[in-house]
Design a protein around this motif. Structure first.
Motif, PDB file in Angstrom:
ATOM      1  N   ASN A   1     -44.352 -13.520 -41.644  1.00  0.00           N
ATOM      2  CA  ASN A   1     -45.629 -13.288 -40.970  1.00  0.00           C
ATOM      3  C   ASN A   1     -45.739 -11.833 -40.543  1.00  0.00           C
ATOM      4  OD1 ASN A   1     -48.123 -13.864 -39.669  1.00  0.00           O
ATOM      5  ND2 ASN A   1     -47.371 -15.887 -39.067  1.00  0.00           N
ATOM      6  N   SER A   2     -46.902 -11.485 -40.022  1.00  0.00           N
ATOM      7  CA  SER A   2     -47.132 -10.102 -39.600  1.00  0.00           C
ATOM      8  C   SER A   2     -46.170  -9.718 -38.485  1.00  0.00           C
ATOM      9  CB  SER A   2     -48.583  -9.926 -39.136  1.00  0.00           C
ATOM     10  OG  SER A   2     -48.877 -10.832 -38.089  1.00  0.00           O
ATOM     11  N   GLY A   3     -45.897  -8.414 -38.387  1.00  0.00           N
ATOM     12  CA  GLY A   3     -44.940  -7.939 -37.402  1.00  0.00           C
ATOM     13  C   GLY A   3     -43.504  -8.201 -37.801  1.00  0.00           C
ATOM     14  N   ASN A   4     -43.276  -8.498 -39.106  1.00  0.00           N
ATOM     15  CA  ASN A   4     -41.931  -8.788 -39.607  1.00  0.00           C
ATOM     16  C   ASN A   4     -41.276  -9.912 -38.810  1.00  0.00           C
ATOM     17  OD1 ASN A   4     -41.658  -6.729 -41.751  1.00  0.00           O
ATOM     18  ND2 ASN A   4     -41.892  -5.303 -40.033  1.00  0.00           N
ATOM     19  N   THR A   5     -42.013 -11.021 -38.733  1.00  0.00           N
ATOM     20  CA  THR A   5     -41.534 -12.204 -38.022  1.00  0.00           C
ATOM     21  C   THR A   5     -41.552 -13.414 -38.943  1.00  0.00           C
ATOM     22  OG1 THR A   5     -43.775 -12.695 -37.247  1.00  0.00           O
ATOM     23  CG2 THR A   5     -42.378 -11.358 -35.790  1.00  0.00           C
TER      24      THR A   5
ATOM     25  N   THR B   1     -42.511 -17.525 -39.115  1.00  0.00           N
ATOM     26  CA  THR B   1     -43.123 -18.722 -38.541  1.00  0.00           C
ATOM     27  C   THR B   1     -42.648 -19.923 -39.355  1.00  0.00           C
ATOM     28  OG1 THR B   1     -45.098 -18.278 -39.874  1.00  0.00           O
ATOM     29  CG2 THR B   1     -45.143 -17.594 -37.563  1.00  0.00           C
TER      30      THR B   1
ATOM     31  N   ASN C   1     -42.211 -21.041 -34.153  1.00  0.00           N
ATOM     32  CA  ASN C   1     -41.759 -19.793 -34.739  1.00  0.00           C
ATOM     33  C   ASN C   1     -40.234 -19.782 -34.793  1.00  0.00           C
ATOM     34  OD1 ASN C   1     -44.489 -19.008 -34.786  1.00  0.00           O
ATOM     35  ND2 ASN C   1     -44.329 -18.175 -32.709  1.00  0.00           N
TER      36      ASN C   1
ATOM     37  N   GLN D   1     -44.749  -6.615 -45.458  1.00  0.00           N
ATOM     38  CA  GLN D   1     -43.654  -6.810 -44.512  1.00  0.00           C
ATOM     39  C   GLN D   1     -42.309  -6.486 -45.177  1.00  0.00           C
ATOM     40  OE1 GLN D   1     -44.820  -7.698 -41.307  1.00  0.00           O
ATOM     41  NE2 GLN D   1     -46.689  -7.314 -42.489  1.00  0.00           N
TER      42      GLN D   1
ATOM     43  N   ILE E   1     -35.769  -9.117 -42.485  1.00  0.00           N
ATOM     44  CA  ILE E   1     -36.344  -9.716 -41.273  1.00  0.00           C
ATOM     45  C   ILE E   1     -35.310 -10.619 -40.600  1.00  0.00           C
ATOM     46  CG2 ILE E   1     -38.135 -11.244 -40.370  1.00  0.00           C
ATOM     47  CD1 ILE E   1     -39.950 -10.244 -42.633  1.00  0.00           C
TER      48      ILE E   1
ATOM     49  N   SER F   1     -32.891  -8.876 -38.408  1.00  0.00           N
ATOM     50  CA  SER F   1     -33.402  -8.469 -37.092  1.00  0.00           C
ATOM     51  C   SER F   1     -33.307  -9.604 -36.076  1.00  0.00           C
ATOM     52  CB  SER F   1     -34.859  -7.989 -37.209  1.00  0.00           C
ATOM     53  OG  SER F   1     -35.748  -9.071 -37.466  1.00  0.00           O
TER      54      SER F   1
END
Length: 325
Positions: free
Chosen positions: A99-103, A105, A116, A157, A163, A166
């Motif tokens: 997902n956006s922000g390198n996250t 879900t 998430n 991303q 990701i 992180s």
């Protein structure tokens, strides 16, 4: 005419509310299970490979209707996972979308599961802090393929593995989340209070960069050396074939390499066999969950079950798997 009638009957079965059998000790009674510290009774020097482990398939999937839901709903975010851990579940199957922000879900196909990856890790951290004798094994999969019925990752991303890096922290057993490490299958004492990443799968089922345990380097989509995951159950009549696949792999596990962890998926589905029907049974056909409980109660010379990944498991089935330890 016959074909049209068959399609009509299949559609009727698909949306029949009472198609799956009623809840019992094998099916849809996870709330009655309470085994938050069961690994405390297992010696430190025992390999994870020697354990009999109750697990869940599509662990977080509670939204999207009968074609998508695979677990009882104990709340969004981390609620459902928390209840499973308290019940005794010790292997989980997490499916993530970029997902956006390198996250990440949590999704099942196109359906967002109102959770998430941070919820998953927060729930695991809280549980393992309160129950430091325990460990949880995680299978992590990049869920989105971009195909019809699936989701699509947000563009622009970082890569899935970057990701994940992180998110990786001291919550995880470090060798299992070290890129390229291909960790050995550990003893329980080495991983108490930690999450063990078993494998990280890409969108089409190939392992990513040797994260996880070395023994799962060939775990691709479906079945492989240490995995039974014949997930396509074409119709309700084919549940009998799925039951037999689960039974045969229990025998394979029992006779197999004692240094390897075997993972046996009791789950399956298709347009004409919903997850709840495969697990609980429908139209007079016995589901996988009640079959499993009967088979394990009968013994059949089994000394270990490996990890059994289930949809809608019941309290008696969870307790029986644990009892093999």
């Amino acid at each position: 005419m016959k074909r049209a009638l068959a399609v009509l009957i299949a559609a009727f079965v698909l949306f029949l509310p009472g198609a799956a059998f009623a809840a019992d000790s094998s099916y849809r009674t996870l709330s009655a299970a309470n085994h938050p510290d069961w690994l405390a009774n297992v010696p430190d020097n025992k390999s994870l490979a020697a354990l009999s482990i109750p697990g869940t398939h599509e662990t977080m999937s509670i939204f999207g209707g009968s074609l998508t839901q695979t677990q009882e709903d104990f709340g969004a975010s981390g609620g459902t996972l928390a209840r499973q851990l308290t019940a005794g579940i010790r292997m989980i199957d997490i499916r993530a979308r970029v997902n956006s922000g390198n996250t990440f879900t949590i999704h099942h196909g196109a359906t967002y599961q109102n959770a998430n990856f941070s919820d998953v890790l927060g729930t695991l951290s809280a549980f393992l802090s309160a129950h430091p004798t325990e460990t949880v094994i995680m299978r992590l999969k990049q869920e989105c393929t971009g195909e019809l019925g699936s989701c699509t990752d947000v563009s622009g991303q970082k890569s899935f593995q970057d990701i994940f890096d992180s998110y990786a922290s001291s919550l995880f057993w470090a060798p299992s989340v070290t890129r390229g490490a291909a960790a050995p299958t550990p003893t329980l004492g080495a991983v108490r209070g930690k999450v063990v990443l078993a494998v990280m799968h890409g969108a089409f089922g190939s392992p990513i960069e040797h994260y996880g345990l070395a023994q799962f380097a060939t775990w691709t989509d479906g079945s492989s050396t240490y995995i039974q995951d014949n997930y396509s159950v074409s119709n309700i009549g084919a549940i009998a074939t799925k039951r037999d696949q689960v039974r045969r792999f229990l025998d394979t596990t029992n006779a197999g390499d004692p240094t390897k962890l075997y993972v046996n998926f009791g789950s399956g589905s298709s347009l004409f066999a919903q997850p709840q029907q495969v697990a609980g049974g429908a139209l007079g056909v016995q589901g996988v969950d009640p079959f499993l409980l009967i088979y394990l109660n009968e013994g059949h010379g089994l000394t270990r079950t490996g990890a059994i990944m289930m949809d809608f498991p019941g309290s008696g089935l969870i307790e029986k798997i644990i009892s093999y330890n």
